[in-house]
Scaffold this active site. Structure first.
Site, PDB file in Angstrom:
ATOM      1  N   GLY A  40       0.991  -1.272  -0.104  1.00  0.00           N
ATOM      2  CA  GLY A  40       0.055   0.193  -0.044  1.00  0.00           C
ATOM      3  C   GLY A  40       0.903   0.995  -0.018  1.00  0.00           C
ATOM      4  O   GLY A  40       1.647   1.258   1.071  1.00  0.00           O
ATOM      5  N   HIS A  41       0.953   2.039  -1.140  1.00  0.00           N
ATOM      6  CA  HIS A  41       1.747   3.006  -1.222  1.00  0.00           C
ATOM      7  C   HIS A  41       0.790   4.366  -1.404  1.00  0.00           C
ATOM      8  O   HIS A  41      -0.171   4.471  -2.283  1.00  0.00           O
ATOM      9  CB  HIS A  41       2.651   3.201  -2.444  1.00  0.00           C
ATOM     10  CG  HIS A  41       3.370   1.710  -2.413  1.00  0.00           C
ATOM     11  ND1 HIS A  41       4.247   1.377  -1.423  1.00  0.00           N
ATOM     12  CD2 HIS A  41       3.648   0.927  -3.424  1.00  0.00           C
ATOM     13  CE1 HIS A  41       4.808   0.217  -1.866  1.00  0.00           C
ATOM     14  NE2 HIS A  41       4.159  -0.203  -3.129  1.00  0.00           N
ATOM     15  N   LEU A 331      10.605  12.724   9.121  1.00  0.00           N
ATOM     16  CA  LEU A 331      11.661  13.642  10.204  1.00  0.00           C
ATOM     17  C   LEU A 331      10.625  14.491  10.872  1.00  0.00           C
ATOM     18  O   LEU A 331      10.747  14.828  12.041  1.00  0.00           O
ATOM     19  CB  LEU A 331      12.706  14.261   9.532  1.00  0.00           C
ATOM     20  CG  LEU A 331      13.819  15.226  10.587  1.00  0.00           C
ATOM     21  CD1 LEU A 331      14.238  13.909  11.664  1.00  0.00           C
ATOM     22  CD2 LEU A 331      14.606  15.843   9.925  1.00  0.00           C
TER      23      LEU A 331
HETATM   24  P1  GDP Z   1       5.196   2.742   1.207  1.00  0.00           P
HETATM   25  O1  GDP Z   1       4.484   1.494   1.652  1.00  0.00           O
HETATM   26  O2  GDP Z   1       6.538   2.527   1.652  1.00  0.00           O
HETATM   27  O3  GDP Z   1       5.003   3.457   0.007  1.00  0.00           O
HETATM   28  O4  GDP Z   1       4.736   3.758   2.604  1.00  0.00           O
HETATM   29  P2  GDP Z   1       3.026   4.266   2.853  1.00  0.00           P
HETATM   30  O5  GDP Z   1       2.657   4.833   1.623  1.00  0.00           O
HETATM   31  O6  GDP Z   1       2.505   2.717   3.303  1.00  0.00           O
HETATM   32  O7  GDP Z   1       3.420   4.893   4.046  1.00  0.00           O
HETATM   33  C1  GDP Z   1       4.153   6.260   4.227  1.00  0.00           C
HETATM   34  C2  GDP Z   1       2.978   7.346   4.553  1.00  0.00           C
HETATM   35  O8  GDP Z   1       3.939   8.412   5.039  1.00  0.00           O
HETATM   36  C3  GDP Z   1       2.383   7.970   3.319  1.00  0.00           C
HETATM   37  O9  GDP Z   1       0.912   8.235   3.945  1.00  0.00           O
HETATM   38  C4  GDP Z   1       2.938   8.916   2.871  1.00  0.00           C
HETATM   39  O10 GDP Z   1       2.149   9.967   2.460  1.00  0.00           O
HETATM   40  C5  GDP Z   1       3.755   9.393   4.028  1.00  0.00           C
HETATM   41  N1  GDP Z   1       5.022  10.214   3.854  1.00  0.00           N
HETATM   42  C6  GDP Z   1       5.939   9.736   3.126  1.00  0.00           C
HETATM   43  N2  GDP Z   1       6.925  10.604   3.414  1.00  0.00           N
HETATM   44  C7  GDP Z   1       6.673  11.506   4.491  1.00  0.00           C
HETATM   45  C8  GDP Z   1       7.511  12.474   5.119  1.00  0.00           C
HETATM   46  O11 GDP Z   1       8.429  12.633   4.836  1.00  0.00           O
HETATM   47  N3  GDP Z   1       6.667  12.972   5.900  1.00  0.00           N
HETATM   48  C9  GDP Z   1       5.435  12.626   6.321  1.00  0.00           C
HETATM   49  N4  GDP Z   1       4.918  13.491   7.378  1.00  0.00           N
HETATM   50  N5  GDP Z   1       4.576  11.793   5.570  1.00  0.00           N
HETATM   51  C10 GDP Z   1       5.240  11.207   4.689  1.00  0.00           C
HETATM   52  P1  IMO Z   2       4.211  -1.919   1.772  1.00  0.00           P
HETATM   53  O1  IMO Z   2       4.729  -2.168   0.309  1.00  0.00           O
HETATM   54  C1  IMO Z   2       3.658  -3.446   5.824  1.00  0.00           C
HETATM   55  C2  IMO Z   2       2.922  -7.602   6.237  1.00  0.00           C
HETATM   56  C3  IMO Z   2       1.666  -7.945   7.053  1.00  0.00           C
HETATM   57  C4  IMO Z   2       1.950  -9.081   7.666  1.00  0.00           C
HETATM   58  C5  IMO Z   2       3.024  -9.809   6.917  1.00  0.00           C
HETATM   59  C6  IMO Z   2       2.592 -10.965   5.878  1.00  0.00           C
HETATM   60  O2  IMO Z   2       3.141  -1.000   1.786  1.00  0.00           O
HETATM   61  O3  IMO Z   2       5.458  -1.483   2.799  1.00  0.00           O
HETATM   62  P2  IMO Z   2       1.382 -10.884   3.699  1.00  0.00           P
HETATM   63  O4  IMO Z   2      -0.024 -10.451   3.114  1.00  0.00           O
HETATM   64  O5  IMO Z   2       2.253 -10.315   2.519  1.00  0.00           O
HETATM   65  O6  IMO Z   2       1.326 -12.354   3.509  1.00  0.00           O
HETATM   66  O7  IMO Z   2       1.430 -10.538   5.075  1.00  0.00           O
HETATM   67  O8  IMO Z   2       3.528  -8.660   5.966  1.00  0.00           O
HETATM   68  N1  IMO Z   2       2.920  -6.584   5.088  1.00  0.00           N
HETATM   69  C7  IMO Z   2       3.324  -5.305   5.152  1.00  0.00           C
HETATM   70  N2  IMO Z   2       3.522  -4.615   6.260  1.00  0.00           N
HETATM   71  N3  IMO Z   2       3.762  -2.648   4.528  1.00  0.00           N
HETATM   72  C8  IMO Z   2       3.581  -3.860   3.485  1.00  0.00           C
HETATM   73  O9  IMO Z   2       3.678  -3.349   2.317  1.00  0.00           O
HETATM   74  C9  IMO Z   2       3.244  -5.100   3.874  1.00  0.00           C
HETATM   75  N4  IMO Z   2       3.172  -6.103   3.113  1.00  0.00           N
HETATM   76  C10 IMO Z   2       2.802  -7.078   3.765  1.00  0.00           C
HETATM   77  O10 IMO Z   2       0.952  -6.972   7.837  1.00  0.00           O
HETATM   78  O11 IMO Z   2       2.556  -8.893   9.099  1.00  0.00           O
HETATM   79 MG    MG Z   3       2.807   0.890   2.596  1.00  0.00          MG
END
Ligand code: GDP
Ligand code: IMO
Ligand code: MG
Length: 430
Positions: A40-41, A331
């Protein structure tokens, strides 16, 4: 010419999507090489917020060719839903390429993911329930369905039958569920074939040709180092190779072609699902990080577990991935704390560990040894150079850089595309 790999250095959700988006205008291809719609990004562009799961984050950048590599597991229904939602918002998705060798997540994989978790009870992993583990299990068991199979009804039927042969006994006799119907599953998959066909390509050939032609390629990991099937906190991991090595096997380029490896790391730590987490907080500070950082899963909506920065993990991620650069995110979330603790080593039953213990029990019992750094109170979201940061925030970055095993090349100070401090160019030849 550069081939850049981007990975998560902790337990996921480090901000890989934002980092990929940041580089989007400078790369020609963005390749997802592992995982599936468990990812989930969140990418924030101006006032628009996008949540991506199966698609590489590069799909939001104009002119980029997004690629779903052979190492990915594809839920085709989710793929189409995600594409439709983007088209509705005016995003051009027409360049997407999907590897013919990528494996398919079927309805029985989703069912098995959920029932096995229920059966595991207190031993559960806390998966996302998307069928990821069972689909990769079939791949390794040589019972998987690949994208290419959808274009030959006879082969597809045969493979679905083979895959369900044993599983239906399991579903009915062990899990007390209905058997999956071979014809129905085959028909369901065949119904996707026409729409999918134009996206399907020999992606290893496409990517190698692109490298030969001097294009810039970004390989974007889902999940992260500590969730990697080999190097993570097994069994509390995902079922794919989320570390830099996965970029090679999951895309079909050779290791000698990779120029740099970026590790994305939060200025603190989070984890979703079960498993050990030495710096986890159960007090007000943990709640503060969760609230201020908006630490709720993009995929499942679950509250993320939160804790302080762990340099043992940072050094481990630097080593396992051969990191050349770190992007430190969030940060800004640490603003407003009196003191900011950083874990420098672990104490395991009186013994000090400066590096990740090789023994799982030791890691489960690891108590963080902290150094406390002075905090800062100023709003830093407008900082665009290190010098714009308060002295204590600069000192915090210097401290974590010195003990994390890689140089810091960018610092996130907010969720938006422009809320970043560039330090070193992130795209560079070896
Ligand atoms: P990913 O799975 O690694 O792509 O990360 P996620 O999108 O799941 O979670 C990162 C969250 O942090 C998202 O809601 C981004 O919009 C937010 N984010 C990313 N960089 C920053 C930052 O420098 N500061 C803040 N406050 N939020 C950030
Ligand atoms: P992104 O790309 C955080 C975790 C799940 C669970 C374990 C196994 O957004 O960083 P799965 O469904 O992959 O078999 O679950 O991995 N998990 C994540 N945690 N960010 C993710 O993706 C994840 N994808 C899987 O919560 O603990
Ligand atoms: Mg994510």
């Amino acid at each position: 010419m550069p081939a850049v790999v981007l990975v998560g250095a902790q337990w996921g959700d480090e901000g890989k999507g934002k980092a990929t988006d940041l580089l989007g205008s400078r790369v020609d291809y963005v390749v997802k090489f592992n995982g599936g719609n468990n990812a989930g990004h969140t990418v924030v562009i101006g006032d628009e917020k996008y949540a991506l799961h199966l698609l590489p984050s590069g799909i939001l950048s104009e002119g980029v060719v997004p690629v779903i590599g052979n190492g990915v597991v594809v839920d085709i229904e989710v793929l189409f839903e995600e594409l439709d939602a983007l088209v509705e918002r005016g995003v051009d998705v027409s360049r997407l390429l999907v590897s013919s060798q990528a494996h398919v997540i079927t309805s029985y994989h989703r069912t098995l993911d959920k029932v096995t978790e229920r059966f595991l009870g207190k031993r559960r992993i806390g998966t996302t329930g998307r069928g990821i583990g069972p689909a990769y299990a079939d791949k390794i068991n040589r019972l998987g369905i690949r994208i290419a199979d959808l274009f030959d009804p006879k082969i597809l039927h045969d493979k679905v039958e083979g895959s369900l042969d044993q599983k239906n006994h399991l579903l009915v006799k062990v899990y007390n569920r209905r058997a999956a119907d071979v014809d129905a599953v085959t028909d369901e998959l065949l119904a996707y074939a026409d729409r999918l066909k134009p996206m399907v390509a020999n992606t290893p050939l496409v990517l190698n040709n692109a490298l030969d032609a001097g294009k810039t390629l970004l390989f974007e990991a889902g999940q992260a180092t500590m969730l990697d099937i080999d190097h993570g906190t097994y069994p509390f991991v995902t079922s794919s190779s989320a570390t830099a090595g996965g970029a090679v096997t999951g895309s079909g380029i050779g290791p000698t072609r990779i120029d740099s490896v970026i590790g994305v790391i939060k200025a603190y730590t989070t984890r979703v699902g079960e498993g050990p987490f030495p710096t986890e907080l159960f007090d007000d500070s943990g709640e503060y990080l969760r609230k201020t950082g908006g630490e709720y899963g993009v995929t499942t909506g679950r509250a993320r577990r939160t804790g302080w920065y762990d340099s043992v993990i940072a050094r481990y991620a630097s080593r396992i991935n051969g990191l050349t650069d770190l992007v430190v995110t969030k940060l800004d979330v640490l603003t407003g704390m009196d003191k900011v603790p950083v874990c420098v080593a672990y104490d395991v039953d009186g013994e000090r560990f400066d590096e990740m213990p090789d023994d799982q029990s030791a890691f489960h019992h690891a108590k963080p040894i902290y150094e406390e750094l002075p905090g800062w109170w100023e709003d830093i979201s407008g900082a665009r150079a290190i010098e714009d940061l308060p002295a204590n925030a600069q000192a915090y970055l210097r401290f974590i850089e010195d003990i994390s095993g890689s140089r810091i090349s960018a610092v996130g100070v907010g969720p938006r595309r422009d809320e970043i401090i560039p330090v070193h160019d992130l795209i560079h030849a070896r």
